[in-house]
Design an enzyme around this catalytic site. Structure first.
Site: not given
Ligand SMILES: [Ca+2]
Length: 574
Positions: A48-49, A86, A90, A143, A145, A231, A335-336, A415
């Protein structure tokens, strides 16, 4: 969807020679699945991130031996893309559609249009729903989301167990403390951390390991492991942080240069692509003040990625212990891109450390409801602000723009934007039974939408045209299995829209805009770092790609940014 059939009952039904089993709601099970034992388990792991160059096998200095081993025994894609944020990532990853098509064109709020409900809609299916219909067991740790309903007793129709997963441990919301995450959930019940030593990255990995260990071997499984690391907030365990003490005292300029050099040596990027200049908002390292504070932020970030990698190691170890590693398709991606948000890191330290604060510890069974807790479970204030040394539970800050600039080496932006720094992700694919090339690179462009298509292909599943009485939109992506054999992936183009930032990539050409700016055109074969805008030289190419983008945007329900709610058609927020 398949609830009325237990997995055991389903397998028995297939085993007695049913030619095509119609299950309530969705697709039929083809006869070819009966007796199949070659369908792989699928382990889909996401960070994540995390930037393009953070992990070792993409040029990073962060110690990621377990991811590097997967890369060494499998493939690394060098031009794989996410959606820059995010929620949309997803939604796209889970459904094989562009995020707007799945109802998550932005984040978790309802903007009054079907493409922006902030909730997965009933015109899409998740990978778990599709594979479950094909006889897979389905697990998720991490996660979620992709729903706007996150409260303990609210609407749960879009929680993982209602969207195809047999078992779930993780968080419904998108961010939180690693020591006490809000919306921590097991199956459909929100819970509190189960020990004083709780650390979310470890808990995600441990639950994934348990799901794999407890899986009975009669059918394959799909597991989605969605880590929240790295993240913000920068939370990591002392022993992991200690490994990076002093590693970043050379600063961000040196870090970008060393990563870029390794990436060229590895073949991840071409030497002809010039590294982008340091972000104009970032000072040269030599002029940076508070160096110890900056170093600490990156030390903790590295420790978070390191811990994630340790978790990947435990998952791989469990696959090996249970004899499944050979026929398991493992994916790893992010994810980014690296996140430049200065969350919690500006302004004076709050609450002021010089003034005593009396806080009550949280109750033993009291659920954490805040993304950013004001108090640790044992009653200490949680501090933000310039100078807070991150890592422990009583801090809550991001690692910040200078290091995000390093994470995304050698690309532009972060991001949120759809220039290469926002949307480029590592993609590792490992599957010994099928992928015979070891440690090789794949340069075919790909996108999150391809993961559904690949899972359907590998699992010999059938993607439904209808589910629970609703027509399901066709998959947008392409199977990556041909690319595993280094064959091209045939497609028209790949598209992006996030908060008004827009892009389309066709072959080597990318048309991209940074909201509210105009279109820029890049030849990514010659210039993937997007430094030479060719829009004026090739107006016909701009026009062609712009027309394609507009057609896609209309087809997917993309609205002009900012999206204003229509006067009618409003829905109540949940
Ligand atoms: Ca993210």
């Amino acid at each position: 969807m398949i609830d009325v059939y237990s997995r055991r009952g389903f397998m028995k039904a297939v085993g007695v020679g049913v030619t095509a089993l119609m299950l309530p709601g969705c697709a039929s099970i083809p006869q070819s699945l009966a007796g199949k034992n070659k369908r792989p388990n699928i382990v889909l792991i996401m960070a994540d991130d995390m930037g393009f160059s953070d992990i070792g096998c993409y040029g990073g200095e962060i110690h990621t031996p377990n991811l590097d081993a997967l890369a060494g025994g499998g493939l690394r894609f060098t031009q794989f893309y996410n959606t820059a944020r995010c929620c949309p990532t997803r939604a796209s990853l889970m459904t094989g559609l562009y995020p707007h098509q799945a109802g998550v064109g932005h984040m978790m709020d309802d903007k009054g249009y079907d493409a922006y409900r902030g909730d997965l809609n009933n015109r899409c299916v998740t990978i778990a729903e599709v594979l479950k219909q094909a006889g897979y067991s389905t697990y998720m740790a991490g996660k979620w989301h992709v729903t706007r309903s996150v409260t303990p007793d609210g609407d749960k129709h879009n929680w993982p167990c209602q969207r195809g997963f047999d078992r779930f441990f993780g968080t419904i919301h998108g961010a939180g403390s690693y020591y006490d995450p809000n919306s921590l959930t097991r199956d459909n019940t929100q819970i509190v951390p189960d020990s004083e030593n709780f650390y979310y990255t470890n808990a995600i990995a441990d639950n994934a390991v348990t799901f794999i260990r407890e899986h009975t071997p009669e059918n394959p499984f799909f597991i989605y492991v969605a880590f929240t690391a790295p993240h913000w907030p920068m939370h990591a365990l002392p022993q992991d942080i200690a490994k990076y003490k002093g590693r970043y005292d050379g600063g961000w300029d040196a870090l970008r240069a060393e990563r870029h050099k390794r990436m060229i040596e590895m073949g991840i990027v071409k030497s002809q692509w010039k590294i982008t200049p340091r972000d104009s908002a970032v000072p040269p390292w030599s002029e940076a003040e508070d160096k110890q504070w900056f170093e600490r932020r990156m030390e903790v970030y590295a420790a978070m990625v390191d811990c994630l990698d340790q978790g990947v190691g435990r998952i791989v170890s469990e696959l090996k212990k249970t004899g499944r590693f050979e026929n398991t398709l493992v994916f790893f991606l992010a994810d980014n891109g690296g996140c430049a948000e200065e969350y919690g890191s500006n302004g004076p330290i709050k609450p002021d450390p010089s003034e005593p604060v009396v806080l009550q510890p949280m109750g033993k069974d009291e659920l954490q409801t805040r993304m950013q807790p004001t108090v640790t479970r044992d009653g200490r204030p949680v501090r933000t602000g310039h100078g807070v040394m991150p890592g422990p539970a009583d801090t809550y800050i991001a690692y910040g723009k200078p290091w995000a600039n390093s994470s995304n080496t050698p690309f532009r932006l972060y991001k949120h934007w759809v220039h290469e720094g926002g949307i480029s992700t590592p993609l590792i694919a490992h599957w010994p039974a099928q992928i015979k090339a070891h440690g090789k690179l794949r340069h075919q462009p790909g996108h999150l939408i391809d993961i559904m298509a690949t899972c359907v292909d590998a699992a010999q599943a059938k993607y439904p045209t209808e589910c629970k009485g609703s027509a399901i939109k066709p998959m947008e992506g392409k199977s990556l299995l041909p690319a595993f054999d280094n064959k091209p992936i045939e497609r028209e183009a790949i598209y992006w829209e996030h908060e008004g930032n827009r892009a389309v990539r066709q072959g080597k050409w990318k048309l991209v805009s940074r909201h509210p700016g105009g279109w820029e055109l890049y030849d990514l074969e010659a210039d993937r770092t997007e430094l030479a805008n060719l829009a004026e030289e090739h107006p016909e190419k701009v026009e062609q790609l712009k027309t394609m983008y507009e057609s896609w945007a209309a087809r997917c329900g993309v609205q002009p940014w900012p999206v204003n709610k229509p006067a009618q058609n409003k829905r109540k927020k949940t």
